[in-house]
Design an enzyme around this catalytic site. Structure first.
Site, mmCIF file in Angstrom:
data_model
loop_
_atom_site.group_PDB
_atom_site.id
_atom_site.type_symbol
_atom_site.label_atom_id
_atom_site.label_comp_id
_atom_site.label_asym_id
_atom_site.label_seq_id
_atom_site.Cartn_x
_atom_site.Cartn_y
_atom_site.Cartn_z
ATOM 1 N N ASP A 87 -7.286 -0.933 4.435
ATOM 2 C CA ASP A 87 -6.868 -2.115 3.686
ATOM 3 C C ASP A 87 -6.864 -3.418 4.494
ATOM 4 O O ASP A 87 -6.240 -4.385 4.088
ATOM 5 C CB ASP A 87 -5.522 -1.882 2.979
ATOM 6 C CG ASP A 87 -4.436 -1.457 3.932
ATOM 7 O OD1 ASP A 87 -4.655 -1.516 5.149
ATOM 8 O OD2 ASP A 87 -3.355 -1.068 3.443
ATOM 9 N N ASP B 251 0.891 -1.148 0.000
ATOM 10 C CA ASP B 251 0.000 0.000 0.000
ATOM 11 C C ASP B 251 0.939 1.210 0.000
ATOM 12 O O ASP B 251 2.074 1.105 0.443
ATOM 13 C CB ASP B 251 -0.827 -0.062 1.290
ATOM 14 C CG ASP B 251 -1.628 1.189 1.526
ATOM 15 O OD1 ASP B 251 -2.368 1.570 0.617
ATOM 16 O OD2 ASP B 251 -1.508 1.765 2.622
ATOM 17 N N ASP C 251 -1.020 -0.536 6.106
ATOM 18 C CA ASP C 251 -1.008 0.063 7.438
ATOM 19 C C ASP C 251 -2.335 -0.165 8.148
ATOM 20 O O ASP C 251 -2.555 0.340 9.237
ATOM 21 C CB ASP C 251 -0.662 1.553 7.376
ATOM 22 C CG ASP C 251 -1.641 2.341 6.524
ATOM 23 O OD1 ASP C 251 -2.551 1.726 5.935
ATOM 24 O OD2 ASP C 251 -1.501 3.571 6.441
HETATM 25 P P1 ADP Z 1 -3.679 4.751 -0.101
HETATM 26 O O1 ADP Z 1 -4.185 3.654 -0.941
HETATM 27 O O2 ADP Z 1 -2.545 5.464 -0.778
HETATM 28 O O3 ADP Z 1 -3.335 4.322 1.277
HETATM 29 P P2 ADP Z 1 -6.381 5.708 0.577
HETATM 30 O O4 ADP Z 1 -7.130 4.623 -0.108
HETATM 31 O O5 ADP Z 1 -6.369 5.670 2.054
HETATM 32 O O6 ADP Z 1 -4.878 5.835 0.013
HETATM 33 O O7 ADP Z 1 -6.968 7.108 0.126
HETATM 34 C C1 ADP Z 1 -7.071 7.426 -1.252
HETATM 35 C C2 ADP Z 1 -7.480 8.866 -1.508
HETATM 36 O O8 ADP Z 1 -8.764 9.123 -0.922
HETATM 37 C C3 ADP Z 1 -6.571 9.898 -0.882
HETATM 38 O O9 ADP Z 1 -5.473 10.197 -1.702
HETATM 39 C C4 ADP Z 1 -7.526 11.093 -0.689
HETATM 40 O O10 ADP Z 1 -7.646 11.816 -1.885
HETATM 41 C C5 ADP Z 1 -8.850 10.437 -0.379
HETATM 42 N N1 ADP Z 1 -9.119 10.322 1.062
HETATM 43 C C6 ADP Z 1 -9.151 9.185 1.797
HETATM 44 N N2 ADP Z 1 -9.440 9.435 3.077
HETATM 45 C C7 ADP Z 1 -9.560 10.782 3.195
HETATM 46 C C8 ADP Z 1 -9.819 11.682 4.276
HETATM 47 N N3 ADP Z 1 -10.024 11.278 5.526
HETATM 48 N N4 ADP Z 1 -9.868 13.000 3.991
HETATM 49 C C9 ADP Z 1 -9.680 13.433 2.749
HETATM 50 N N5 ADP Z 1 -9.414 12.649 1.712
HETATM 51 C C10 ADP Z 1 -9.350 11.346 1.899
HETATM 52 MG MG MG Z 2 -3.394 3.435 3.205
#
Ligand code: ADP
Ligand code: MG
Length: 613
Positions: free
Chosen positions: A515, A314, A511
């Site tokens: 996921d 991730d 993390d």
């Molecule tokens: P990654 O796969 O890189 O861990 P996430 O799936 O957690 O990322 O999040 C993907 C996208 O969703 C972020 O880049 C952001 O644009 C949006 N996002 C997720 N959670 C939040 C939040 N709490 N506040 C604002 N944007 C969020």
């Molecule tokens: Mg993440």
């Protein structure tokens, strides 16, 4: 244990007397031998009978009992006694080995504080069991004590040591308002802590639970031993009978000599060395890893980790620090301060790394009754009401879904962009950027050396940002713009691909934020920085307490070493057994040499397992 050693010594003394005295009476010697035999053999025979009543015929106690009783019957008294004495010595080694390995895991078990000093309403302090403390209670933790339950510091200032949990020895400073995790040691100040989780939900109890269950999930090598002794023991018994029948028919030498050979066969078939040393290798491996803040939930995962083909990562919070810095705030018809205030309120209840960074940006006080109808949409952002106004904070997708027009053309800017809308109207964006962990680069290089063929990155972030990170790190494949359910679909695809093409195992490293399903679905799920995150600890198979990503290489190394040791022990023990079986068939060895060899192999195998990992 002490009783056993005394018994062995007593038996040896009588045995030596029996061998060395010269007496006329033909009864004295046999009686002395039988006394010394019973001192060490009684327990073994008792155990054999108990196991038979449980339907468990072919265990080592049974083998030892018939072999030695047989030897007594053909008047080979010294042989019978010597076999029992050596067998008992072997058992002592087994116990020593087992205690040692249990201890290394028990070192970790030492994270539990047996009492909590609970502050009563009248200001008095009562000692209670951690299990009896409720959420909201205030507890006092003195210097030198372990923190018994998870909570928040409400007064005091102190250094705390989390080494037992994380393997990291640098102490942390905590003060009013900081969250503390049970199992950490309070080093100098007095802390008053408001309990936020009951004992069964606290970190300590979760970790103890996890370690206790670790031995249930057996590695292939361990299962192999169980299967092996199921086939091996009856085979040897049949062979022993065959030897007697062959002897009776051939009449080449005396019958007792054939019986003796058959009995030796039985002694040799005892699988002690294997039975003890192989599980011990895994115990030591899991114990050694836990000291470094790596919890492996069972030896079967070591098999998988030692043969990894693909690792999927991730991005946010795993390969990157997950600490976002604000680069730029752009607003429309609203002040910067207001934009930040609304955004911070919307993010108030989220644990996402993005949310944590935004919350830091806002210095005002958060009145939580201003926030209502909150909805966190995983992988997209937040939808809620603040002061009755509809707020949206999140990715471009989130706003587009609500048909909210983003006014400016989004030219590509480095970093992640949070778009904000108030009452269905776009009001601005916050551009934030994350940094790659320095260790990530080392890790990807190290993984190649450790035989991992492919690295893949999955992320919910936009394509440009994802590619920038993967290129810097030298990751083989990257998939971006994935929602949590799409991440798991992608993982399924990769699992299927590896299965069809008969490629090796797949690890997923995350993390635990958004996921957990992927952590649970992969061949082995590795949760990073999991200290304090319950869902990650539950969903994963390997828990790395800190966010030092390099520990993944360490985990693979430990697994490989452990599997190698188990294999060395198996090969060595089986080789010696076969050699001695062969010698006994030729009549070149005697019964007590056979036990001696077994004890020797057990000892060497145990020492091999106990080497520092
Ligand atoms: P990654 O796969 O890189 O861990 P996430 O799936 O957690 O990322 O999040 C993907 C996208 O969703 C972020 O880049 C952001 O644009 C949006 N996002 C997720 N959670 C939040 C939040 N709490 N506040 C604002 N944007 C969020
Ligand atoms: Mg993440």
């Amino acid at each position: 244990m002490k009783r056993k050693i005394t018994k062995i010594l007593l038996s040896i003394i009588i045995f030596i007397i029996a061998i060395s005295i010269k007496v006329e009476n033909i009864w004295i010697k046999p009686i002395l031998f039988i006394v010394s035999y019973l001192i060490v053999g009684f327990e073994v025979i008792k155990e054999a009978i108990e196991n038979i009543t449980k339907g468990n015929w072919f265990d080592e106690h049974f083998l030892m009992s018939i072999a030695t009783i047989g030897a007594l019957a053909i008047k080979e008294f010294p042989e019978a006694v010597a076999v029992m004495i050596f067998y008992n010595i072997g058992e002592i080694f087994e116990e020593l080995g087992e205690n040692k390995s249990k201890k290394s895991i028990a070192d970790l078990m030492d994270i539990k504080q047996d009492f909590a000093n609970v502050k009563l309403e009248d200001g008095k302090i009562e000692k209670k069991k951690p299990e009896e403390v409720s959420v909201g209670d205030e507890i006092i933790v003195k210097p030198g004590e372990k923190i018994p339950l998870d909570g928040v510091v409400i007064s005091g200032n102190s250094m705390i040591d989390m080494k037992a949990l994380t393997g990291e020895s640098i102490p942390n400073n905590v003060k009013k308002g900081d969250t503390v995790i049970s199992g950490s040691i309070n080093l100098d100040g007095i802390l008053t802590i408001k309990v936020t989780k009951v004992y069964s939900e606290s970190t300590v109890s979760k970790i103890l639970e996890l370690v206790k269950n670790a031995s249930d999930r057996k590695a292939k090598a361990e299962n192999f031993i169980t299967k092996f002794s199921k086939i091996y023991t009856p085979t040897v018994i049949t062979l022993a009978l065959a030897i007697i029948i062959f002897g009776a028919l051939s009449k080449t030498c005396e019958m007792t000599s054939w019986i003796y050979r058959a009995l030796t066969f039985l002694v040799i078939s005892c699988p002690c060395a294997l039975v003890i040393s192989v599980p011990l290798s895994f115990f030591v491996g899991i114990g050694g890893a836990s000291k470094k803040g790596i919890l492996i939930k069972g030896s079967s995962y070591m098999d998988i980790l030692a043969n990894l083909d693909t690792i999927i990562f991730d991005k946010t919070g795993t390969l990157t620090k997950g600490v976002f810095e604000v680069q730029e705030v752009v607003t429309h018809d609203i002040s910067k301060e207001q934009l930040i205030e609304y955004t911070a309120l919307a993010e108030h209840f989220s644990n996402h790394p993005i949310a944590n960074s935004i919350k830091k940006l806002y210095t005002g006080k958060v009145k939580i009754n201003r926030i209502s109808d909150l909805q966190e949409i995983a992988g997209k952002g937040i939808k809620c009401k603040v002061d009755g106004k509809n707020i949206l904070v999140g990715s471009k997708k989130l706003l587009e879904e609500q048909k909210i027009e983003i006014l400016e053309n989004e030219k590509y800017t480095e970093g992640t962009i949070l778009f904000v809308a108030i009452d269905e109207k776009y009001v601005g964006k916050i551009i934030i950027s994350d940094t790659i962990k320095e260790e990530s680069l080392d890790l990807i290089q190290n993984l190649k050396k450790l035989g991992v063929k492919k690295t893949i990155m999955l992320t919910g972030d936009k394509k440009e940002e994802a590619e920038k990170v993967s290129q810097k790190l030298g990751i083989n494949e990257v998939y971006s713009n994935l929602l949590p359910n799409q991440k798991i679909e992608k993982l399924e695809e990769i699992l299927e691909f590896n299965k069809i093409n008969k490629l090796g195992n797949i690890a997923y490293v995350g993390d635990g934020i958004n996921d957990s399903p992927s952590l649970a679905r992969a061949d082995v799920g590795i949760a990073m920085g999991a200290l304090g995150s319950d869902s990650a600890i539950e969903a994963s198979d390997v828990v790395i307490m800190t966010d030092e990503i390099n520990k993944i290489a360490e985990t693979i190394k430990i697994s490989k070493k452990t599997i190698n040791r188990a294999k060395q022990n198996i090969t060595f023990a089986i080789f010696v057994k076969i050699l001695i079986l062969f010698l006994s068939l030729l009549g070149l060895t005697n019964m007590w040499m056979a036990v001696f060899a077994d004890v020797g192999v057990t000892l060497i195998a145990i020492l091999n397992s106990l080497r520092k990992i």
